[in-house]
Every structure is written in C-alpha cells, then in structure tokens.
Design a protein around this motif. Structure first.
Motif, PDB file in Angstrom:
ATOM      1  N   ASP A  67      46.974  54.928  34.834  1.00 24.56           N
ATOM      2  CA  ASP A  67      47.822  56.122  34.780  1.00 24.56           C
ATOM      3  C   ASP A  67      49.285  55.802  35.028  1.00 24.56           C
ATOM      4  O   ASP A  67      50.120  56.694  35.125  1.00 24.56           O
ATOM      5  N   GLY A  68      49.603  54.519  35.171  1.00 25.94           N
ATOM      6  CA  GLY A  68      50.996  54.114  35.353  1.00 25.94           C
ATOM      7  C   GLY A  68      51.442  54.062  36.797  1.00 25.94           C
ATOM      8  O   GLY A  68      52.525  53.552  37.084  1.00 25.94           O
ATOM      9  N   THR A  69      50.611  54.561  37.739  1.00 20.90           N
ATOM     10  CA  THR A  69      51.039  54.583  39.132  1.00 20.90           C
ATOM     11  C   THR A  69      50.984  53.211  39.777  1.00 20.90           C
ATOM     12  O   THR A  69      51.619  52.984  40.801  1.00 20.90           O
ATOM     13  N   ASP A  70      50.194  52.307  39.216  1.00 19.61           N
ATOM     14  CA  ASP A  70      50.078  50.965  39.790  1.00 19.61           C
ATOM     15  C   ASP A  70      50.980  49.959  39.080  1.00 19.61           C
ATOM     16  O   ASP A  70      50.808  48.747  39.235  1.00 19.61           O
ATOM     17  N   GLY A  71      51.933  50.418  38.306  1.00 23.98           N
ATOM     18  CA  GLY A  71      52.795  49.512  37.574  1.00 23.98           C
ATOM     19  C   GLY A  71      52.242  49.184  36.202  1.00 23.98           C
ATOM     20  O   GLY A  71      51.298  49.809  35.721  1.00 23.98           O
ATOM     21  N   VAL A  72      52.798  48.190  35.593  1.00 25.17           N
ATOM     22  CA  VAL A  72      52.406  47.785  34.240  1.00 25.17           C
ATOM     23  C   VAL A  72      51.291  46.752  34.318  1.00 25.17           C
ATOM     24  O   VAL A  72      51.361  45.803  35.104  1.00 25.17           O
ATOM     25  N   ARG A  73      50.259  46.948  33.510  1.00 24.79           N
ATOM     26  CA  ARG A  73      49.126  46.025  33.483  1.00 24.79           C
ATOM     27  C   ARG A  73      49.266  45.096  32.275  1.00 24.79           C
ATOM     28  O   ARG A  73      49.258  45.546  31.135  1.00 24.79           O
ATOM     29  N   ILE A  74      49.376  43.806  32.553  1.00 25.41           N
ATOM     30  CA  ILE A  74      49.550  42.800  31.507  1.00 25.41           C
ATOM     31  C   ILE A  74      48.386  41.835  31.570  1.00 25.41           C
ATOM     32  O   ILE A  74      47.986  41.377  32.637  1.00 25.41           O
ATOM     33  N   GLY A  75      47.822  41.526  30.404  1.00 27.99           N
ATOM     34  CA  GLY A  75      46.692  40.623  30.339  1.00 27.99           C
ATOM     35  C   GLY A  75      46.909  39.530  29.317  1.00 27.99           C
ATOM     36  O   GLY A  75      47.841  39.568  28.512  1.00 27.99           O
ATOM     37  N   GLY A  76      46.036  38.548  29.344  1.00 22.97           N
ATOM     38  CA  GLY A  76      46.124  37.476  28.368  1.00 22.97           C
ATOM     39  C   GLY A  76      45.295  36.289  28.785  1.00 22.97           C
ATOM     40  O   GLY A  76      44.734  36.247  29.883  1.00 22.97           O
ATOM     41  N   TYR A  77      45.172  35.340  27.872  1.00 28.97           N
ATOM     42  CA  TYR A  77      44.578  34.052  28.191  1.00 28.97           C
ATOM     43  C   TYR A  77      45.699  33.161  28.721  1.00 28.97           C
ATOM     44  O   TYR A  77      46.873  33.367  28.415  1.00 28.97           O
ATOM     45  N   THR A  99      43.843  37.908  33.633  1.00 31.25           N
ATOM     46  CA  THR A  99      43.561  36.902  32.609  1.00 31.25           C
ATOM     47  C   THR A  99      42.085  36.965  32.226  1.00 31.25           C
ATOM     48  O   THR A  99      41.219  37.198  33.074  1.00 31.25           O
ATOM     49  N   GLU A 100      41.827  36.761  30.950  1.00 29.51           N
ATOM     50  CA  GLU A 100      40.471  36.722  30.417  1.00 29.51           C
ATOM     51  C   GLU A 100      40.407  35.605  29.388  1.00 29.51           C
ATOM     52  O   GLU A 100      41.407  35.290  28.732  1.00 29.51           O
ATOM     53  N   TYR A 101      39.218  35.028  29.221  1.00 28.09           N
ATOM     54  CA  TYR A 101      39.063  33.941  28.261  1.00 28.09           C
ATOM     55  C   TYR A 101      38.949  34.452  26.830  1.00 28.09           C
ATOM     56  O   TYR A 101      39.357  33.770  25.885  1.00 28.09           O
ATOM     57  N   SER A 102      38.421  35.661  26.662  1.00 23.08           N
ATOM     58  CA  SER A 102      38.144  36.180  25.321  1.00 23.08           C
ATOM     59  C   SER A 102      39.284  37.061  24.803  1.00 23.08           C
ATOM     60  O   SER A 102      39.569  38.108  25.401  1.00 23.08           O
ATOM     61  N   PRO A 103      39.931  36.698  23.699  1.00 23.86           N
ATOM     62  CA  PRO A 103      40.947  37.570  23.100  1.00 23.86           C
ATOM     63  C   PRO A 103      40.383  38.917  22.676  1.00 23.86           C
ATOM     64  O   PRO A 103      41.073  39.938  22.759  1.00 23.86           O
ATOM     65  N   ARG A 104      39.135  38.934  22.223  1.00 21.93           N
ATOM     66  CA  ARG A 104      38.545  40.205  21.801  1.00 21.93           C
ATOM     67  C   ARG A 104      38.342  41.143  22.988  1.00 21.93           C
ATOM     68  O   ARG A 104      38.534  42.353  22.872  1.00 21.93           O
ATOM     69  N   LEU A 105      37.962  40.582  24.131  1.00 24.63           N
ATOM     70  CA  LEU A 105      37.837  41.399  25.335  1.00 24.63           C
ATOM     71  C   LEU A 105      39.202  41.969  25.725  1.00 24.63           C
ATOM     72  O   LEU A 105      39.309  43.150  26.091  1.00 24.63           O
ATOM     73  N   LEU A 106      40.239  41.165  25.646  1.00 26.07           N
ATOM     74  CA  LEU A 106      41.589  41.646  25.975  1.00 26.07           C
ATOM     75  C   LEU A 106      41.991  42.788  25.045  1.00 26.07           C
ATOM     76  O   LEU A 106      42.594  43.777  25.488  1.00 26.07           O
ATOM     77  N   LEU A 107      41.655  42.650  23.769  1.00 28.90           N
ATOM     78  CA  LEU A 107      41.962  43.723  22.821  1.00 28.90           C
ATOM     79  C   LEU A 107      41.202  44.990  23.189  1.00 28.90           C
ATOM     80  O   LEU A 107      41.761  46.101  23.135  1.00 28.90           O
ATOM     81  N   ASP A 108      39.944  44.854  23.577  1.00 34.04           N
ATOM     82  CA  ASP A 108      39.160  46.016  23.989  1.00 34.04           C
ATOM     83  C   ASP A 108      39.742  46.655  25.248  1.00 34.04           C
ATOM     84  O   ASP A 108      39.715  47.886  25.400  1.00 34.04           O
ATOM     85  N   LEU A 109      40.265  45.858  26.155  1.00 40.45           N
ATOM     86  CA  LEU A 109      40.888  46.397  27.366  1.00 40.45           C
ATOM     87  C   LEU A 109      42.158  47.177  27.037  1.00 40.45           C
ATOM     88  O   LEU A 109      42.483  48.169  27.698  1.00 40.45           O
TER      89      LEU A 109
END
Length: 311
Positions: free
Chosen positions: A86-96, A120-130
């Motif tokens: 909801d934006g209250t915890d700041g910006v969420r950034i992910g990646g391998y 961080t996640e190993y799977s790019p497809r999982l990151l896209l789903d997130l």
C-alpha cells in the motif's frame, strides 16, 4: 494429532516468552490448556521441544531444530497471506542478484529520504508474478533467446542491456589463453550449470550445445557462487556464466566464438506504482550500473570494446 500452523505459532510463543504461563497469557488461553497442547505437539513431533525448569523453559537441541523450521514456515505463510503493497512501507524493489540490481540499489539508497525494501529471487518469472500481484513495485529481470518473458497487463518493461554468456575455465585450461572459445571444442568437458530458473535457463544453453553438435555432460548443478568458483578454479568443471561475473585468480573468463548466446537485462515496473513516474531516472541508473559492471570485468570490457569498434 496432525501439527498445524497454530501449533507452530504456539511453540514460537512459548520460546519467545520463556515460559508456558507467560505464553498462555499472550495467546489468551489458560496455562493448563497450553501445557497440555505442548505435550500433544511434542508427542506428534516425536521429541521434547522444551526443557522445563524452575524459572521457565528453554529449547532442547531438537527444539532449536523444530523452532528454526517453524519460524521459517510461518514467515513463508505470512508472506503469502500479506496483501499487496500500500506504499506505507516504502518502495519494494526485487530482482536476481545481478550488477544491474546492486548498482541500481546503490544509487537509490543514496537519494535523500529513500525508503526501500529489497527482495531477491532466483526466478525471473516469480519476480514478474510478484509485480503483477502488487507485492513489488519495480524489479530487474533477465530472460533468454527463445524464452522471452511475456508481456503482462499493468506491467511496463524497458531493455537495459543485452549480455553475452561467457564460459568460466580453470586458469590452466588448454583454452584459457584463447581470445574466444568455440563451444563445440568443449564437448568433452564436465560442466557446472546453475539450476533452472523458470524463465529459460539452462534450457537455452542446452539448445546451444545441441546446435553445436553435443549434449553437455553436466556433473554439477548449484547456485552458490563461492562453490562454483572453487570447483571451476580447481579444474573440476567448466561453467557458462554471465559476462559480468566476478571470477577469481584461478579462473579465466572467455567469450564464445560466433553469434553469442545471450541474456537480456530488463527493468520492469507496475503502472501506477510509486516509481512509475521516475522510470527514466531508474533506467539511467540501471544503465550506468551496467556500464560500471562492464568496466569491472576485464574480459568482458575487451569483448565489448571490440564489438563497439567493429559496429
């Protein structure tokens, strides 16, 4: 009795409180009821979780094992049940873990007032789903030839770089002194590859080997970089790797001859997300980070300079 999540939460509450009575007060149950439940849980698990004493309880060695697994399981479930950001915890950034992600984060953390959460996640497809499920706002992704990531509604992407796949060789390898290596010449080698990432790796590498006329003899499969460095450096295997990968003194990074096997680095974001109006700035940060990564990799810097001069 079948152990359920509420039982795991009870175990963690007892461990955190240090006594059954204090945990019972926290959980809103009676001390005898929680003590009886603890006995049933221990019977179901087949071992004593807590050692009882005059001043409370302490985990047994078996109990520490159980509690570690319980906390991990509860954290995973809580993450699944957490609603969209909801934006209250700041910006969420992910990646391998690539130089694009690390360089982008370094620049973002330097900005005044930055409030960033990293996953961080190993799977790019999982990151896209997130991203699609609004659990991430921005992500750095990779994909491969013939396995391009799908276009998803509400998600924007921009290309940051196209990177060749190199091969990591022991420093004493017969091809270590070559400017480039023909993939077919490595047909007889023992290979080390990283596991499937759900987005086309290592399938695209296997396809390239098939086109070169051989099936790679994969002896090792792992993600741990220190172990990869050890096995390759000791001459136990050769390994396909990112051109920006930092190897070590016992390893030589060499490009593959001919049209290179490649991977793409992408920047992806949610339309309407907290950084959607700053994508130009983020892309500039990511591209700068990638240029720095090229400069930090002598073998890749030489290859890249040659291609630029030829182009």
């Amino acid at each position: 009795m079948q152990v359920e999540l509420r039982h795991l939460r009870a175990l963690c509450a007892i461990a955190d409180a240090g006594s059954v009575s204090r945990a019972a007060a926290t959980l809103g149950v009676s001390q005898p009821a929680l003590a009886a439940q603890l006995h049933r849980i221990e019977a179901a698990l087949g071992g004593q979780v807590f050692r009882r004493g005059r001043l409370g309880v302490t985990p047994t060695p078996f109990g520490r094992f159980v509690l570690n697994r319980a906390r991990s399981a509860l954290m995973t479930v809580d993450e699944l049940l957490t609603g969209p950001a909801d934006g209250t915890d700041g910006v969420r950034i992910g990646g391998y873990a690539t130089p694009v992600l690390s360089g982008l984060l370094h620049r973002l953390f330097e900005l005044p007032g930055s409030r960033i959460t990293v996953q961080t996640e190993y799977s790019p497809r999982l990151l896209l789903d997130l991203l699609v499920s609004r659990r991430l706002d921005v992500a750095t992704l990779v994909d491969y030839p013939g396995h391009e990531l799908p276009v998803m509604p509400g998600i924007g992407t921009q290309l940051i770089a196209v990177e060749p796949v190199f091969v990591a060789l022991p420093a004493g390898h017969r091809f270590a002194g070559c400017d480039e290596v023909v993939l077919a010449d490595l047909a007889g080698e023992d290979w080390l590859v990283t596991p499937p990432d759900g987005a086309g790796w290592p399938e695209c590498f296997y396809s390239a080997c098939q086109e070169a006329g051989f099936t790679p003899r994969v002896r090792h499969m792992m993600t741990e970089r220190d172990m990869i460095r050890t096995l390759v450096g000791e001459g136990r295997a050769v390994a396909p790797c990112q051109a920006t990968w930092r190897a070590g003194p016992d390893i030589m990074m060499r490009p593959l001859a001919g049209p290179p096997l490649w991977m793409r680095h992408l920047l992806a974001w949610r339309h309407g997300g907290p950084l959607a109006d700053r994508i130009g700035e983020l892309r500039a940060f990511a591209e700068e980070a990638y240029r720095d990564a090229i400069a930090d990799s002598p073998a890749y810097a030489r290859w890249h300079h040659t291609r630029v001069m030829e182009g």
